[in-house]
Design a protein around this motif. Structure first.
Motif, PDB file in Angstrom:
ATOM      1  N   LEU A  45      51.123 -25.900 -25.942  1.00  0.00           N
ATOM      2  CA  LEU A  45      51.969 -24.762 -26.317  1.00  0.00           C
ATOM      3  C   LEU A  45      51.603 -23.560 -25.453  1.00  0.00           C
ATOM      4  O   LEU A  45      50.432 -23.159 -25.393  1.00  0.00           O
ATOM      5  CB  LEU A  45      51.755 -24.437 -27.795  1.00  0.00           C
ATOM      6  CG  LEU A  45      52.423 -23.168 -28.333  1.00  0.00           C
ATOM      7  CD1 LEU A  45      53.941 -23.261 -28.226  1.00  0.00           C
ATOM      8  CD2 LEU A  45      51.988 -22.916 -29.771  1.00  0.00           C
ATOM      9  N   VAL A  46      52.599 -23.013 -24.767  1.00  0.00           N
ATOM     10  CA  VAL A  46      52.386 -21.828 -23.939  1.00  0.00           C
ATOM     11  C   VAL A  46      53.495 -20.829 -24.217  1.00  0.00           C
ATOM     12  O   VAL A  46      54.562 -21.188 -24.746  1.00  0.00           O
ATOM     13  CB  VAL A  46      52.347 -22.165 -22.438  1.00  0.00           C
ATOM     14  CG1 VAL A  46      51.161 -23.045 -22.105  1.00  0.00           C
ATOM     15  CG2 VAL A  46      53.644 -22.793 -21.992  1.00  0.00           C
ATOM     16  N   LYS A  47      53.267 -19.578 -23.816  1.00  0.00           N
ATOM     17  CA  LYS A  47      54.266 -18.526 -23.990  1.00  0.00           C
ATOM     18  C   LYS A  47      55.167 -18.455 -22.760  1.00  0.00           C
ATOM     19  O   LYS A  47      54.773 -18.853 -21.656  1.00  0.00           O
ATOM     20  CB  LYS A  47      53.580 -17.193 -24.216  1.00  0.00           C
ATOM     21  CG  LYS A  47      52.826 -17.091 -25.536  1.00  0.00           C
ATOM     22  CD  LYS A  47      52.162 -15.737 -25.685  1.00  0.00           C
ATOM     23  CE  LYS A  47      51.612 -15.530 -27.081  1.00  0.00           C
ATOM     24  NZ  LYS A  47      50.667 -16.570 -27.513  1.00  0.00           N
ATOM     25  N   SER A  52      57.263 -18.150 -27.806  1.00  0.00           N
ATOM     26  CA  SER A  52      56.481 -16.948 -28.073  1.00  0.00           C
ATOM     27  C   SER A  52      56.006 -16.931 -29.525  1.00  0.00           C
ATOM     28  O   SER A  52      55.243 -16.044 -29.924  1.00  0.00           O
ATOM     29  CB  SER A  52      57.308 -15.707 -27.778  1.00  0.00           C
ATOM     30  OG  SER A  52      58.529 -15.730 -28.502  1.00  0.00           O
ATOM     31  N   THR A 105      60.865 -26.609 -22.449  1.00  0.00           N
ATOM     32  CA  THR A 105      60.281 -27.368 -23.552  1.00  0.00           C
ATOM     33  C   THR A 105      60.810 -28.798 -23.531  1.00  0.00           C
ATOM     34  O   THR A 105      62.026 -29.025 -23.586  1.00  0.00           O
ATOM     35  CB  THR A 105      60.623 -26.702 -24.892  1.00  0.00           C
ATOM     36  OG1 THR A 105      59.989 -25.417 -24.954  1.00  0.00           O
ATOM     37  CG2 THR A 105      60.156 -27.559 -26.062  1.00  0.00           C
ATOM     38  N   VAL A 130      57.291 -24.320 -24.896  1.00  0.00           N
ATOM     39  CA  VAL A 130      57.254 -22.945 -24.419  1.00  0.00           C
ATOM     40  C   VAL A 130      57.903 -22.070 -25.483  1.00  0.00           C
ATOM     41  O   VAL A 130      59.106 -22.144 -25.726  1.00  0.00           O
ATOM     42  CB  VAL A 130      57.992 -22.796 -23.080  1.00  0.00           C
ATOM     43  CG1 VAL A 130      57.848 -21.362 -22.561  1.00  0.00           C
ATOM     44  CG2 VAL A 130      57.481 -23.801 -22.069  1.00  0.00           C
ATOM     45  N   VAL A 176      55.365 -30.502 -23.726  1.00  0.00           N
ATOM     46  CA  VAL A 176      55.208 -29.110 -23.332  1.00  0.00           C
ATOM     47  C   VAL A 176      56.131 -28.265 -24.195  1.00  0.00           C
ATOM     48  O   VAL A 176      57.334 -28.524 -24.250  1.00  0.00           O
ATOM     49  CB  VAL A 176      55.548 -28.911 -21.849  1.00  0.00           C
ATOM     50  CG1 VAL A 176      55.547 -27.427 -21.487  1.00  0.00           C
ATOM     51  CG2 VAL A 176      54.574 -29.683 -20.972  1.00  0.00           C
ATOM     52  N   ASN A 229      54.900 -23.067 -13.267  1.00  0.00           N
ATOM     53  CA  ASN A 229      54.738 -21.616 -13.382  1.00  0.00           C
ATOM     54  C   ASN A 229      55.993 -20.983 -13.959  1.00  0.00           C
ATOM     55  O   ASN A 229      57.063 -21.597 -13.978  1.00  0.00           O
ATOM     56  CB  ASN A 229      54.442 -21.011 -12.010  1.00  0.00           C
ATOM     57  CG  ASN A 229      53.155 -21.521 -11.408  1.00  0.00           C
ATOM     58  OD1 ASN A 229      52.221 -21.906 -12.121  1.00  0.00           O
ATOM     59  ND2 ASN A 229      53.085 -21.539 -10.083  1.00  0.00           N
ATOM     60  N   GLU A 245      54.147 -18.065 -18.798  1.00  0.00           N
ATOM     61  CA  GLU A 245      52.818 -18.619 -18.514  1.00  0.00           C
ATOM     62  C   GLU A 245      52.926 -19.884 -17.663  1.00  0.00           C
ATOM     63  O   GLU A 245      54.018 -20.354 -17.324  1.00  0.00           O
ATOM     64  CB  GLU A 245      52.073 -18.881 -19.820  1.00  0.00           C
ATOM     65  CG  GLU A 245      51.726 -17.607 -20.572  1.00  0.00           C
ATOM     66  CD  GLU A 245      50.859 -17.863 -21.792  1.00  0.00           C
ATOM     67  OE1 GLU A 245      50.259 -16.891 -22.287  1.00  0.00           O
ATOM     68  OE2 GLU A 245      50.800 -19.018 -22.266  1.00  0.00           O
ATOM     69  N   SER A 246      51.751 -20.415 -17.324  1.00  0.00           N
ATOM     70  CA  SER A 246      51.667 -21.593 -16.451  1.00  0.00           C
ATOM     71  C   SER A 246      50.978 -22.742 -17.165  1.00  0.00           C
ATOM     72  O   SER A 246      50.227 -22.531 -18.136  1.00  0.00           O
ATOM     73  CB  SER A 246      50.897 -21.254 -15.173  1.00  0.00           C
ATOM     74  OG  SER A 246      51.538 -20.253 -14.438  1.00  0.00           O
ATOM     75  N   LEU A 247      51.207 -23.938 -16.642  1.00  0.00           N
ATOM     76  CA  LEU A 247      50.583 -25.146 -17.179  1.00  0.00           C
ATOM     77  C   LEU A 247      50.533 -26.168 -16.058  1.00  0.00           C
ATOM     78  O   LEU A 247      51.434 -26.209 -15.201  1.00  0.00           O
ATOM     79  CB  LEU A 247      51.406 -25.675 -18.349  1.00  0.00           C
ATOM     80  CG  LEU A 247      50.729 -26.560 -19.405  1.00  0.00           C
ATOM     81  CD1 LEU A 247      49.567 -25.836 -20.069  1.00  0.00           C
ATOM     82  CD2 LEU A 247      51.751 -26.974 -20.457  1.00  0.00           C
TER      83      LEU A 247
END
Lengths: 123, 107
Positions: free
Chosen positions: A11-13, A123, A91, A121, A119, A84, A16-18
């Protein structure tokens, strides 16, 4: 056993990168082109990126071009996807998939798939 | 970009009957067409490549036909394990594209 195993999802905002990884085993990884394919929740399949066996040829879907970077390390039998500037629409479950033939380069169907890594994405 | 269109979106068939799934491409693919099967919670699996060639281990009840822009996947006598979502994919050129899928359900 011929196998691809993805990792690195989470989980990322937004923004952000992964970095995703795909570990290959049971075959000569350096002889095969490989791909990333994704599937948003409840949706169909979308091809994301391709890399030839020696990394000489790389292609991206327009939806990720300029934000995602595919790479591979044949010595480590590994494929990567650096993601990136992530967006909510990125998602998905991300699969790595091997080209059917060990031609090194060219268009082919995908005969081996990993189990996928999710993945998200948000907030 | 080559657009792939599958029909129908959902197909209801009884076990033991024949199922016919269609896939149309917006431009000629020659025979660069694959079919995949996906069951819930699983990765897709290759069924057919080159429009007509079964992948390793795929039962003979699965057959592919067509070339150019019109393609068909036929399952001759449906088994319980065949109820799944099926996708066609063109690999004639990048970007590779998939159809939206056909869900094969039990009638």
């Amino acid at each position: 056993e011929v196998q691809l195993v993805e990792s690195g999802g989470g989980l990322v905002k937004p923004g952000e990168s992964l970095r995703l990884s795909c570990a290959a085993s049971g075959f000569t990884f350096s002889s095969y082109s490989v791909n990333w394919v994704r599937q948003a929740p409840g949706k169909g399949l979308e091809w994301v990126s391709y890399i030839s066996s020696s990394s000489n040829y790389i292609y991206y879907a327009d939806s990720v071009k300029g934000r995602f970077t595919i790479s591979r390390d044949n010595a480590r039998n590994s494929l990567y996807l650096q993601m990136n500037s992530l967006r909510a629409e990125d998602t998905a479950v991300y699969y790595c998939a091997r080209d059917r033939g060990n031609w090194g380069f060219g268009t082919e169907a995908f005969d081996i798939w990993g189990q996928g890594t999710m993945v998200t994405v948000s907030s | 970009e080559i657009v792939m269109t599958q029909s129908p979106a959902t197909l209801s068939v009884s076990p033991g009957e024949r199922a016919t799934l269609s896939c149309r491409a917006s431009q000629s693919l020659s025979s660069d067409l694959a079919w995949y099967q996906q069951k819930p919670g699983q990765a897709p699996g290759l069924l057919i490549y080159g429009a007509t060639t079964r992948a390793t281990g795929i039962p003979a009840r699965f057959s592919g036909s067509g070339s150019g822009t019109e393609f068909t996947l036929t399952i001759s006598s449906l088994q319980s394990e065949d109820f799944a979502v099926y996708y066609c994919q063109q690999y004639n050129n990048w970007p590779y594209t998939f159809g939206q899928g056909t869900k094969l359900e039990i009638k």
